[in-house]
Design a protein around this motif. Sequence first.
Motif, PDB file in Angstrom:
ATOM      1  N   PHE A   1      -2.860  -8.470  -4.149  1.00  0.00           N
ATOM      2  CA  PHE A   1      -4.154  -7.842  -3.913  1.00  0.00           C
ATOM      3  C   PHE A   1      -3.958  -6.362  -3.598  1.00  0.00           C
ATOM      4  CE2 PHE A   1      -7.327  -6.710  -0.574  1.00  0.00           C
ATOM      5  CZ  PHE A   1      -8.449  -6.720  -1.371  1.00  0.00           C
ATOM      6  N   ASP A   2      -3.155  -6.088  -2.561  1.00  0.00           N
ATOM      7  CA  ASP A   2      -2.965  -4.721  -2.082  1.00  0.00           C
ATOM      8  C   ASP A   2      -2.464  -3.794  -3.179  1.00  0.00           C
ATOM      9  OD1 ASP A   2      -1.940  -6.982  -0.828  1.00  0.00           O
ATOM     10  OD2 ASP A   2      -1.077  -5.873   0.841  1.00  0.00           O
TER      11      ASP A   2
ATOM     12  N   ARG B   1       1.922   5.176  -7.720  1.00  0.00           N
ATOM     13  CA  ARG B   1       0.734   5.826  -8.274  1.00  0.00           C
ATOM     14  C   ARG B   1       1.030   7.289  -8.591  1.00  0.00           C
ATOM     15  NH1 ARG B   1      -5.222   5.163  -7.069  1.00  0.00           N
ATOM     16  NH2 ARG B   1      -5.919   7.307  -7.131  1.00  0.00           N
TER      17      ARG B   1
ATOM     18  N   TYR C   1     -12.601 -10.230  -3.952  1.00  0.00           N
ATOM     19  CA  TYR C   1     -12.966  -9.225  -2.951  1.00  0.00           C
ATOM     20  C   TYR C   1     -14.167  -8.403  -3.420  1.00  0.00           C
ATOM     21  CZ  TYR C   1     -12.766  -5.063  -0.065  1.00  0.00           C
ATOM     22  OH  TYR C   1     -13.103  -4.029   0.762  1.00  0.00           O
TER      23      TYR C   1
ATOM     24  N   THR D   1       1.344   3.592  -3.280  1.00  0.00           N
ATOM     25  CA  THR D   1       1.025   5.024  -3.237  1.00  0.00           C
ATOM     26  C   THR D   1       2.112   5.826  -3.953  1.00  0.00           C
ATOM     27  OG1 THR D   1      -0.104   4.713  -1.134  1.00  0.00           O
ATOM     28  CG2 THR D   1       0.535   6.965  -1.689  1.00  0.00           C
TER      29      THR D   1
ATOM     30  N   MET E   1      -5.096  -2.878  -5.618  1.00  0.00           N
ATOM     31  CA  MET E   1      -6.118  -2.037  -4.980  1.00  0.00           C
ATOM     32  C   MET E   1      -5.666  -0.587  -4.889  1.00  0.00           C
ATOM     33  SD  MET E   1      -8.787  -3.804  -4.394  1.00  0.00           S
ATOM     34  CE  MET E   1      -9.801  -3.075  -3.118  1.00  0.00           C
ATOM     35  N   VAL E   2      -4.425  -0.380  -4.470  1.00  0.00           N
ATOM     36  CA  VAL E   2      -3.984   1.002  -4.260  1.00  0.00           C
ATOM     37  C   VAL E   2      -3.566   1.656  -5.579  1.00  0.00           C
ATOM     38  CG1 VAL E   2      -1.558   0.518  -3.743  1.00  0.00           C
ATOM     39  CG2 VAL E   2      -2.640   2.505  -2.734  1.00  0.00           C
TER      40      VAL E   2
ATOM     41  N   ALA F   1      -7.592 -12.077  -7.100  1.00  0.00           N
ATOM     42  CA  ALA F   1      -7.734 -11.667  -5.704  1.00  0.00           C
ATOM     43  C   ALA F   1      -8.648 -10.447  -5.556  1.00  0.00           C
ATOM     44  CB  ALA F   1      -6.365 -11.375  -5.095  1.00  0.00           C
TER      45      ALA F   1
ATOM     46  N   ILE G   1       0.846  -1.193   0.000  1.00  0.00           N
ATOM     47  CA  ILE G   1       0.000   0.000   0.000  1.00  0.00           C
ATOM     48  C   ILE G   1       0.886   1.248   0.000  1.00  0.00           C
ATOM     49  CG2 ILE G   1      -1.777   1.261   1.273  1.00  0.00           C
ATOM     50  CD1 ILE G   1      -2.884  -1.277   0.141  1.00  0.00           C
TER      51      ILE G   1
END
Lengths: 295, 302
Positions: free
Chosen positions: B238-239, B133, B261, B130, B242-243, B257, B126
């Motif tokens: 997964f993480d 990203r 979710y 960040t 997601m981020v 994954a 995460i």
Amino acid sequence: MAERPPTRAPVQPGAVAGRIFLYGILVLAALYFLLPFFVMVTTSLKSMAEIRTGNLVSLPREITFEAWREAWGSACVGVQCEGIKGYFYNSIRMAIPAVLISTAIGAVNGYIFSKWRFRGSEVIFSLLLVGCFIPFQVILLPMARTLGTFGLAQSLTGLVLVHIIYGLALTTLFFRNFYVGIPDDLVKAARIDGAGFFRIFFRIILPISAPIIVVTIIFQMTQIWNDFLFGVVFTGGDTQPVTVALNNLVNTSTGVKQYNVDMAAAIITGAPTLLVYILAGKYFLRGLTAGAVKG
Amino acid sequence: MPLRARGTGVGLADRLQAYLPRIVLSPTIAAAAVFIYGFILWTIWISMTNSGLLPRYELAGFVQYVKLFASDRWWVASRNLAVFGGLFVTFCIIFGLLLAILLDQRIRVEGALRTLYLYPMALSFIVTGTAWRWILNPGLGLERLVRQAGLESFTFDWLVNSKMSIYTVVIAGVWQSTGFVMALFLAGLRSIDDAVIRAAQVDGASLPRIYARIIVPTMRPVFFSAVIILTHIAIKSFDLVMVLTGGGPGYSSDLPATFMYTFAFTRNRLGFGAASAVMMFMAVMAIIIPYLYSELRVRRDG
């Protein structure tokens, strides 16, 4: 990983250029690995006005800690605008009991699987080992139901329990592999002297376990602090750990995007594990390779 | 009389002592039985029902799996996993091995470099997601940097480009895990007997040749471990998704994954989500069980 004694790559006069080239590549690689961290730090110290006019790698003309203050105390995570500090404390309150309890149980389990083997214990150990590898998606739904049944849904206590349960396989493995290397005669001698199961554990085994305790605690701390999946599924609102809060902060689509606040929040989130890594990198690496080459 | 009492007392204590390890271990065994194996069976059960928002337990056969295999989104997620997994494993191994070999040349500041290469492993996906990203941000990130450097027409919009978004996950994933693979290979290199290398040097073999012909081939077990571990990381990823992209744009960067979710926890299609979880589980087991088997067997033989 010990430094290799100087036996390989004999240095010849003509090899100097090669050495420079070699160091050049290695330094370049180091810069590549450092770049995201450098960008995070510099961005977090800029104002949004400066971010809009500058570029990714420019140093801040004017250093401001405004983004850090905001990330800690007033940035909006979901609907609440109190920064990530509450979630940071959640992570601490989650990590400490989860790490300590899973390590303690793992120590006793590892002691049994190495020094008190009984018929079937190897099979049980192998079955437990599978728990290290399952994709956790396959237990999420039943776990959510079960936590709900016991009134632990969306609670920090529930999250701690989940971390302990699914951390046990690995902590057991760590201790078991460490204790296998300790001579059985040590335990046998103590048994002949009349010492029992717990007495041997506390008097003989535990005092020589310091290295593996450190490795396990560091590994578990990193795993549990960095977890996102369990946090996002089993907690909600103000019980979320900091990783989930950071993700919510970064993915908030309302309002003006404040990259400096995102970066400050990310550094705060990563600080505890990064600090552990810097202070105890040797043990961290040992846990990583022990956890990787399992069995 | 007192003698006999004492005698049975000792017998009981002895018996208790003999069973003590089993008693102490029993909570863990019970927890594993329920929370690992029981829950896996429970999930398999849910996957064979019509459960929607709430679980229903009347079996309905394989309807959820039929729906899953008919779902375009599932195939996008699976294809993404193949693309991401393949590239992630390949690049991590190439870069990891390369760095390990370079670091193995009596480098003066080896410790410091190693620390730098490996620090991403201490951070949450995460956190690093960040950072990536922001770096890959189409407006203000890398694109702006290159444009300011003079390349006015440069575009880098992978993060919001549904054809390329999965590759941003590859970039961040490789960056994060290369150091770890390097550490694995370095440990492997250090365990090779120097006598073999010296003998080859005496025979006049050049250093690259020694690596290609002798050292790398003897590290086959390390390759094997690295591939297994990285594949395992890839399936569980997964993480980072997601981020970084949230599975988007649309569902173009979904992985199994994140798929699971989304359906199980945000769309409340429990049966469907459970079916995807079971597919993930089977994929991991297909890789891990042979691995564990070989690891344990080697250990017993040795």
